[in-house]
Each structure stands twice: as C-alpha cells, then as structure tokens.
Motif scaffolding. Structure first.
Motif, short mmCIF file in Angstrom:
data_model
loop_
_atom_site.label_atom_id
_atom_site.label_comp_id
_atom_site.label_asym_id
_atom_site.label_seq_id
_atom_site.Cartn_x
_atom_site.Cartn_y
_atom_site.Cartn_z
N MET A 1 0.84 -1.21 0.00
CA MET A 1 0.00 0.00 0.00
C MET A 1 0.87 1.25 0.00
SD MET A 1 -2.72 1.13 2.87
CE MET A 1 -3.44 2.75 2.86
N ASN A 2 0.49 2.25 -0.79
CA ASN A 2 1.26 3.50 -0.81
C ASN A 2 1.01 4.29 0.47
OD1 ASN A 2 2.64 3.28 -3.16
ND2 ASN A 2 0.94 4.05 -4.40
N LEU A 3 2.08 4.80 1.07
CA LEU A 3 1.97 5.36 2.42
C LEU A 3 2.96 6.51 2.60
CD1 LEU A 3 0.53 4.58 5.10
CD2 LEU A 3 2.50 3.19 5.63
N ARG A 4 2.56 7.56 3.33
CA ARG A 4 3.48 8.64 3.72
C ARG A 4 3.20 9.00 5.17
NH1 ARG A 4 4.61 7.24 -0.60
NH2 ARG A 4 5.04 8.39 -2.51
N ASN A 5 4.27 9.20 5.98
CA ASN A 5 4.11 9.63 7.38
C ASN A 5 4.75 11.01 7.52
OD1 ASN A 5 3.00 7.12 8.12
ND2 ASN A 5 5.05 6.25 8.34
N ILE A 6 3.97 12.00 7.94
CA ILE A 6 4.53 13.36 8.00
C ILE A 6 4.13 14.05 9.30
CG2 ILE A 6 2.62 14.45 6.71
CD1 ILE A 6 5.19 15.91 5.29
N ALA A 7 5.09 14.76 9.92
CA ALA A 7 4.79 15.54 11.13
C ALA A 7 4.84 17.02 10.78
CB ALA A 7 5.82 15.23 12.21
N ILE A 8 3.98 17.82 11.43
CA ILE A 8 3.97 19.27 11.16
C ILE A 8 4.60 19.96 12.36
CG2 ILE A 8 2.51 21.25 10.69
CD1 ILE A 8 0.52 19.40 9.44
N ILE A 9 5.70 20.70 12.14
CA ILE A 9 6.37 21.36 13.25
C ILE A 9 6.45 22.86 12.98
CG2 ILE A 9 7.74 19.37 13.97
CD1 ILE A 9 10.10 20.52 12.44
N ALA A 10 6.38 23.66 14.05
CA ALA A 10 6.49 25.11 13.90
C ALA A 10 6.50 25.74 15.27
CB ALA A 10 5.31 25.66 13.11
N HIS A 11 6.83 27.03 15.30
CA HIS A 11 6.74 27.82 16.52
C HIS A 11 5.25 27.98 16.87
CE1 HIS A 11 8.39 30.66 19.39
NE2 HIS A 11 7.34 31.40 19.16
N VAL A 12 4.96 28.31 18.12
CA VAL A 12 3.56 28.46 18.56
C VAL A 12 2.87 29.57 17.73
CG1 VAL A 12 4.27 30.04 20.40
CG2 VAL A 12 2.12 28.86 20.58
N ASP A 13 1.59 29.33 17.38
CA ASP A 13 0.76 30.31 16.65
C ASP A 13 1.17 30.55 15.21
OD1 ASP A 13 -1.18 30.76 18.42
OD2 ASP A 13 -0.35 32.55 19.31
N HIS A 14 1.93 29.64 14.60
CA HIS A 14 2.25 29.85 13.19
C HIS A 14 1.27 29.12 12.27
CE1 HIS A 14 6.61 31.59 13.41
NE2 HIS A 14 5.75 32.23 14.16
N GLY A 15 0.32 28.36 12.87
CA GLY A 15 -0.77 27.81 12.06
C GLY A 15 -0.73 26.32 11.76
N LYS A 16 -0.13 25.50 12.68
CA LYS A 16 -0.06 24.05 12.43
C LYS A 16 -1.44 23.41 12.42
CE LYS A 16 2.51 23.65 16.04
NZ LYS A 16 2.76 25.07 16.22
#
Length: 602
Positions: A1-16
C-alpha cells in the motif's frame, strides 16, 4: 500500500492546527455540509480554552489513493518532550514558518531534532496575506537556519510552498489559487515512503492512548515485519527485560478516528490493544527473536516544584482526592505518558518534587489535576542547579522579544535587571526584534512585568540553551503582601478601609483564613490586616452612608501568574474551584520565629 508519514512542526501560533484542518477538509474526511468548527485536532478542553496545542495527535487522510498519516505537534518549548518522541513516527516534516515573524526559537529547537533523525523537510511559508509580510526574506532566513543546523546537501535542497492557511490556499509560488492540492502533491512527491527493513517484527511504542472499554492502547510505527491480531509477541522493556504477551485487537488510523484491522504491515502507524504494563519507548518484537530498538532520549527538565497535600484550614471542602496516596498515584500515572516529567518523593512521603520543562508545562499538569478533583499545595518554581568542577552552574535560555519601537528601551531595562545580556537588536517593519541570553531564573515572573510595561504589545518566546556559571542574586518581587489576620468572611466595610494599602485579590463575602495572602502591598514588607471586621450599627444611620463604599474589583491571577508571583516562603493552594495564595507557615508567631532563625543563620 502506498503510504506517507509526516509531522507538522512550527513555533507556537504559526498555524499548524489550521493547516491540519485544511488537509482534513481537502481530502473529504467530512461531508461537505458537516459543521466541524475550527482547530479540529485541539480536542482537549484545556487546549480549546488556551488556544494552543498541548498533546500531539494524529489523523490519516487518503489523497490520490495514497494514505498520508499526519501528526500535529505542540509549538511551545515546554511541550518539547511531546514533539521529540512523535518525530520517531514520521519520515518527513512540514516546517511551517510565519511570513512576517520568520523562524523563531522553537522552530530552531524542533527542526534540529528532525534534521538529526534524517527526516526530509518541506518548508511552508504561511500567512502571506498579512500586511508587512516578507516571504522572500523569510525563505532566505530559513535557508540560513538549515545551514547553521548542519543540514545535509539533500536536506538543504528543500521545496518551498507559500500560502495562507486561514484563506485555504497553498501553492509553490506566490500566485493565489483556491485549494491546497499543490502542497498535497508535494508531500507525495518529496516525502519518501517508509523505509522498510526485512526481518522479524519490530515496533517502538511512541505514545499511548486510553479507552475506558479497552484499557491502555500502545501507539507506534512498525519499523519492520508485520503484526497480526491474536499474535503472540515479546515486549522488550527499557531495562532489557522481556515479557511474553498477546495482541488482542489492532487498529489503524483513518480520518479522525481508528479502524479495526486484522494485520498491519511495516511502515504504517498502528494502535495495539491488550498489552499490560508497557511504557513509552518499549519495543514490541518477535517472540522467538526479540530485538529492542534504541530507547527514546528526551532532553532533561530545567525546573522543579514541590507538590504537597493541601494542609490549609479549608482542606477537603472542595476536592475528591486529598491524600498523599492519591497524589502519588496520579503523578506516577502522568509520568507514563509525559516523558519530560520526573518525580521524586520526599522523606516523609507527604510531598513530591516534580521536575518539568517550564512553568507552562507544570501549570498544565496542575490545571488538569484540579479539574479531575485533586486538592494540592504547590511551592515556588525553582531552577535546577548543577555543580561542575566545584562551581555552581545554572540553566540559561535564549529570549526573543518582538516589540513596537517605543517600548524597546523598557524591555531592555527589564531584562538587564534580571541579569540578561543583549545579543541582537534589529528592526523588522515597525517592530524591534531583540534577542537576549538570560538565566532561567530571570524568566520567572518576567512575562507579567513585560506585558504591563509594553501595554500588552510584547511577543516573547524563549528556549533552553545550556548551563553557564551562576550569575548571583536576581531581584524578586519588590512589593510585600497583605496577609489575613483571622478566619472568616471578608466584608466590604474592612476592604474599603484597606484599599489605599494595596491591590486586592479577594472580593467582599469570600471565605479567607489566617495566613492567606489577600492583596499586594503598595510598599516592600508584609502587613497583617483584618479584612473580616463588620460595621458596628448604631440607632442613628444616615440612609446614604453605606452606598459610599466603592470597592475596586479584585485582580484575577491565573495559575501561571500565581506561580510566577509567589516568593520562597509562600505557596499556592489549588482546589477544583479555588486558587489561593498563602504563606507556607500560617501562624504569625511561628513565621516570625522562623524568619529570625533564617536571618541568624545567614
């Protein structure tokens, strides 16, 4: 199965969290007419109230027949422990940067962890619809940041997307469109599929969930092999011991929830039900050939507080859990999932030293406990001091302040008084950007003073840097407090007479006890006052004389503000409905005796 694992990182209040909302909507997780509200992933009450993410969570979406596991992470440095452990589940990261503010301290901290793990970065410059934004300058600043953090050639060749999460568009250029498909295409193109090793089962537990039906659920990414329902497995613990157990049920993530499956293959994230007594960092392995994965290492805590049972006269009136046994069980339970937390028991067993990453980290723990019905007393936050080669060393932090130009001098004055040194001063539009090196002790109580001095305009952020030699004493609170002389209900009559002495934290008609802090004195030094005296009535009363008492409303302090406000001889009584500040020793005579003894020893 095609698969991607991604995390979203940023400073607080930048819109994650807003970006996760848009991904969920774009991939049709919800019906078109379904009302979902905003910030869908912030499901916890505390997160909704404060408008910040505290716990990292995952969702899974399907785009062009490819499954994408998206992990939303917190932005505050205090919850860095959450981010450090979930990055293990990802193969790529989306680094979100505000088009006006550019990379901030927390961006640097999390990015460093992600690059060290060899994750593939995608940079998204968000909020390009803001006035004064400077996307091209920010792109250069991000490149410099990658370079300083020793990124590899491959990591330096990162793709960049621009857009506005609020307006729902992202594109690989600054041209506005009406969807976020270029970003989703970018995730599939640039993030590698999970790297699969051949061999027997290995899965590291990186977070845990709890359900009242199924008990504790282990969540993690299968790094090799596959896992089946009802399979016998070995649980390899951090100390090297191996226990045999059986998988009862298996779930994979789908949309915002979970879907029950019979088998999960390497590379996917899954939730395993039926394993008892596991900890984060343990490895689920093959029964015949158990091999452990390296244990997750998390940065050390920098601050501690003393938690004890509530021993005030109002003990047990408000909460359900009031004994030290309740407190011990609750803190032990918290340590299982909160990796950056450490707890040590004092000799008598009545109190506990709790170590955390900062005031917000410990404040959220206390706030969660009081909502669950616990009563406790917490002391003043202390920083952790190390002795290196016989010298005293303390933690230092990098403090970044963005403030309008007219307030810059006030900010510099406040920080230098607390032993901070200025490193950078530059102008960004109408704002001054200041960076300091400051002892962690100097940050306690600084936020309140800073916001007062800059009429709430300052935006400050800080992150732990390293240990440096002790800087000497830092001035604490200048003003003393007014302390209640006796127990009873406060009256408007006595507060009215005491108003010119200080600013009150209580209203008329509130129950108080001897030793409780009622107000801030206008001068240094403490003052003991009687706020429960009633007006003596005579048979001659003018009809209008009682209307003349005009009392200013009380100053409401949040839990974090109380933690920053108190001094070493004071503590906070926390119950489900009240937060009261008080002296550690309630009796006046005993308090004076102790103060004299301390002075003699000094």
């Amino acid at each position: 199965m095609n698969l991607r694992n991604i995390a979203i990182i940023a400073h607080v209040d930048h819109g994650k969290t807003t970006l996760v909302d848009k991904i969920l909507h774009a991939t049709k997780v919800f019906r078109d007419n379904q009302d979902t509200g905003e910030l869908i992933m912030d499901s916890n009450d505390l997160e909704r109230e404060r408008g910040i993410t505290i716990f990292s969570k995952n969702a899974a979406v399907t785009y062009n027949d490819i499954k994408i596991n998206v992990i939303d992470t917190p932005g505050h440095a205090d919850f860095g422990g959450e981010v450090e452990r979930v990055l293990k589940m990802a193969d790529g990261v989306i680094l979100l940067v505000d088009a006006f503010e550019g990379p901030m301290p927390q961006t640097r901290f999390v990015l460093q962890k992600a690059l060290a793990l060899g994750l593939k970065p995608i940079v998204v410059i968000n909020k390009v619809d803001k006035p004064n934004c400077r996307p091209d300058e920010v792109h250069d600043a991000v490149f410099d940041l990658f370079f300083h953090l020793d990124a590899t050639e491959e990591q330096l060749d990162f793709p960049t997307y621009y857009g506005s999460g609020k307006n729902g568009w992202f594109n690989d250029s600054l041209t506005e469109i009406d969807n976020i498909n270029p970003l989703l295409d970018g995730i599939i193109k640039h993030v590698p599929p999970p790297h699969i090793h051949h061999g027997t089962l290995q899965m590291q537990i990186t977070s845990l969930d709890y359900s009242s039906f199924l008990g504790r659920i282990a969540i993690g990414k299968i790094s090799r092999g596959s896992i089946k329902e009802n399979q016998q497995i070995a649980l390899v613990q951090a100390d090297g011991s191996v226990r045999k157990t059986r998988v009862k049920e298996l779930y994979v993530f789908e949309g915002m929830g979970k879907k029950k499956v019979s088998e999960v293959h390497a590379g996917d994230l899954c939730a395993v039900v039926g394993i008892e007594d596991f900890n984060i960092g343990d490895t689920i392995a093959d029964v015949e050939n158990p091999e452990a994965l390296p244990v997750i290492s998390v940065d050390e805590p920098t601050m501690n507080m003393l938690f004890g049972i509530n021993n005030s006269p109002f003990y047990g009136k408000d909460g359900k859990f009031v004994t030290s046994r309740h407190l011990r069980d609750r803190l032990t339970k918290e340590m299982e999932k909160n990796l950056a937390l450490r707890v040590e028991e004092s000799e008598g067993g009545e109190s506990f030293l709790v170590y955390g990453r900062g005031i917000l980290h410990l404040g959220v723990l206390i706030e969660t406990m009081r909502r669950e019905g616990y009563e406790l007393t917490v002391g003043q936050p202390q920083v952790l001091v190390k002795t290196i080669d016989g010298k005293k060393y303390e933690p230092y932090e990098t403090l970044v302040v963005d403030v309008p130009e007219e307030f810059a001098s006030k900010v510099i004055d406040l920080v230098t008084r607390r032993k901070g040194e200025m490193l950078i001063m530059e102008t960004k539009g109408e704002m001054q950007h200041l960076e300091f090196d400051i002892p962690s002790r100097g940050l306690i109580g600084l936020r309140t003073q800073m916001l007062t001095a800059t009429t709430g305009e300052a935006v400050m952020a800080h992150r732990f840097n390293d240990y440096q030699p002790w800087k000497g004493t830092i001035p604490g609170r200048n003003n003393g407090v007014l302390i209640s002389k006796n127990q009873g209900k406060t009256t408007g009559y006595s507060i009215d007479k005491l108003q010119d002495r200080g600013t009150f934290f209580v209203d008329p008609g509130e129950e108080v006890y001897a030793g409780q802090i009622l107000a801030e004195n206008i001068k240094p030094g403490d003052l003991i006052v009687n706020a429960t005296e009633e007006k003596k009535l005579t048979n001659h009363r003018a009809s209008g004389s009682d209307d003349a008492t005009r009392i200013a409303p009380k100053t409401l302090l949040t839990l974090e503000e109380c933690m920053e406000y108190i001094q070493h001889d004071e503590c906070i009584e926390v119950t489900p409905n009240f937060i009261r500040m008080r002296k550690v020793i309630l009796d006046e005579i005993e308090r004076n005796r102790q103060a004299k003894k301390m002075a003699a020893e000094a």
